[in-house]
Design a protein around this motif. Structure first.
Motif, short mmCIF file in Angstrom:
data_model
loop_
_atom_site.label_atom_id
_atom_site.label_comp_id
_atom_site.label_asym_id
_atom_site.label_seq_id
_atom_site.Cartn_x
_atom_site.Cartn_y
_atom_site.Cartn_z
N SER A 60 25.21 -17.22 0.81
CA SER A 60 25.07 -16.01 0.09
C SER A 60 25.36 -14.79 0.99
O SER A 60 26.27 -13.84 0.47
N VAL A 61 24.96 -14.84 2.11
CA VAL A 61 25.36 -13.68 3.00
C VAL A 61 26.95 -13.45 3.62
O VAL A 61 27.57 -12.71 3.37
N VAL A 62 27.35 -14.87 3.59
CA VAL A 62 28.99 -14.98 4.04
C VAL A 62 29.62 -14.48 2.70
O VAL A 62 30.47 -13.78 2.82
N ILE A 63 29.30 -14.97 1.53
CA ILE A 63 30.02 -14.70 0.26
C ILE A 63 29.99 -13.12 -0.04
O ILE A 63 31.00 -12.47 -0.22
N SER A 64 28.59 -12.60 0.22
CA SER A 64 28.67 -11.03 0.14
C SER A 64 29.49 -10.42 1.02
O SER A 64 30.16 -9.27 0.45
N SER A 121 31.15 -11.09 -8.90
CA SER A 121 30.08 -11.25 -7.72
C SER A 121 28.62 -11.76 -8.14
O SER A 121 27.91 -12.12 -7.09
N ASN A 122 28.48 -11.75 -9.37
CA ASN A 122 26.91 -12.43 -9.80
C ASN A 122 26.90 -13.80 -9.94
O ASN A 122 26.08 -14.51 -9.93
N THR A 123 28.39 -14.38 -9.89
CA THR A 123 28.54 -15.96 -10.43
C THR A 123 27.94 -16.45 -8.94
O THR A 123 27.44 -17.54 -9.15
N TYR A 124 28.35 -16.11 -7.93
CA TYR A 124 28.30 -16.95 -6.70
C TYR A 124 26.73 -17.11 -6.40
O TYR A 124 26.41 -18.36 -6.17
N LEU A 149 25.39 -19.56 -8.79
CA LEU A 149 25.63 -21.03 -8.24
C LEU A 149 24.90 -21.56 -7.35
O LEU A 149 24.40 -22.52 -7.03
N LEU A 150 24.55 -20.60 -6.20
CA LEU A 150 23.87 -20.95 -4.92
C LEU A 150 22.38 -21.47 -5.35
O LEU A 150 21.87 -22.21 -5.05
N ILE A 151 21.64 -20.62 -6.14
CA ILE A 151 20.43 -20.76 -6.62
C ILE A 151 20.45 -21.94 -7.44
O ILE A 151 19.39 -22.85 -7.23
N PHE A 152 21.11 -22.32 -8.37
CA PHE A 152 21.24 -23.35 -9.33
C PHE A 152 21.22 -24.52 -8.38
O PHE A 152 20.62 -25.51 -8.44
N MET A 153 22.25 -24.60 -7.51
CA MET A 153 22.57 -25.88 -6.44
C MET A 153 21.11 -25.93 -5.61
O MET A 153 20.83 -27.33 -5.36
N THR A 154 20.52 -24.98 -5.12
CA THR A 154 19.69 -25.03 -4.43
C THR A 154 18.46 -25.77 -5.12
O THR A 154 17.78 -26.66 -4.48
N CYS A 155 17.91 -25.08 -6.26
CA CYS A 155 16.85 -25.61 -6.82
C CYS A 155 16.93 -27.24 -7.25
O CYS A 155 16.35 -27.81 -7.46
N GLY A 156 18.42 -27.57 -7.69
CA GLY A 156 18.63 -28.85 -8.14
C GLY A 156 18.58 -29.70 -6.99
O GLY A 156 17.93 -30.80 -7.22
N GLY A 165 32.11 -25.08 -0.18
CA GLY A 165 33.25 -25.07 -1.05
C GLY A 165 32.96 -23.68 -1.76
O GLY A 165 33.79 -23.48 -2.01
N ILE A 166 31.79 -23.51 -2.10
CA ILE A 166 31.69 -22.32 -2.75
C ILE A 166 32.11 -20.97 -2.03
O ILE A 166 32.71 -20.07 -2.39
N ILE A 167 31.90 -21.23 -0.71
CA ILE A 167 32.32 -20.16 0.05
C ILE A 167 33.88 -19.93 0.28
O ILE A 167 34.33 -18.80 0.10
N ILE A 168 34.25 -21.14 0.28
CA ILE A 168 35.77 -21.14 0.47
C ILE A 168 36.52 -20.72 -1.03
O ILE A 168 37.47 -19.89 -0.91
N ILE A 169 35.81 -21.22 -1.93
CA ILE A 169 36.54 -20.72 -3.35
C ILE A 169 36.11 -18.98 -3.35
O ILE A 169 37.15 -18.44 -4.02
N SER A 170 34.96 -18.53 -2.98
CA SER A 170 34.98 -17.19 -2.82
C SER A 170 35.96 -16.43 -2.25
O SER A 170 36.21 -15.12 -2.33
#
Length: 164
Positions: A152-156, A74-77, A80-87, A60-65
């Motif tokens: 992260s790679v896809v979003i960048s 570009s710093n938000t994504y 978000l990914l780090i927060f989701m992964t850690c959680g 979903g984050i990829i689609i939103i980006s």
């Protein structure tokens, strides 16, 4: 009453020693065993649901980006990914502790049942079960981490193509 244990007998004379518990205590232990088993299965189910939902959220984050109307920085994504992964990893570890506690509870309850139950119950070693559980946990964590890296790679790549 004769006890026929030929299916269990592995070459030695096996004599089943019944539990010394009274009926009420035995019933209580059976109920506790059932509840612990249900809790154990629920914790396993929640672990898999955590992995699946994290992968879906990353998609979903990829689609939103990629949406033209997306004006997140570009710093938000990555945040978000780090927060989701850690959680998600934190949840997986919590569920693993919950499973460990339920397995410990079941093992303690099992000590009070008959010798036949104990013999059947020890067909799978404790170490083997632990290896299976922690190997699966490792692969769950790696799936989430690799999903975050891939996202992260896809979003960048998406963000770089938008800037051109």
């Amino acid at each position: 009453m004769a006890n026929n244990n030929k299916d269990i007998d592995d070459g030695e004379n096996f004599e089943n020693v019944s539990s010394s518990l009274d009926e009420m205590t035995h019933s209580e232990l059976l109920l506790m065993h059932k509840e612990a088993s249900i809790n154990l299965l629920f914790a396993k189910k929640m672990q898999w649901a955590s992995v699946a939902s994290t992968l879906i959220i990353n998609a979903g984050i990829i689609i939103i980006s990629d949406l033209p109307s997306s004006n997140l920085s570009s710093n938000t994504y990555p945040a978000l990914l780090i927060f989701m992964t850690c959680g998600a990893v934190f949840l997986l570890i919590l569920y693993q502790f919950w499973q460990y506690n339920e397995v410990s509870r079941i093992r303690e309850i099992n000590k009070n049942f008959s010798s036949l139950y104990s013999k059947i119950n020890t067909l799978k070693s404790r170490r083997e079960g632990d290896i299976h559980r922690y190997t699966i946990l490792f692969f769950m964590i790696m799936t989430i981490v690799l999903s975050a890296i891939l996202s992260s790679v896809v979003i960048s790549g998406i963000l770089n193509s938008k800037q051109l």
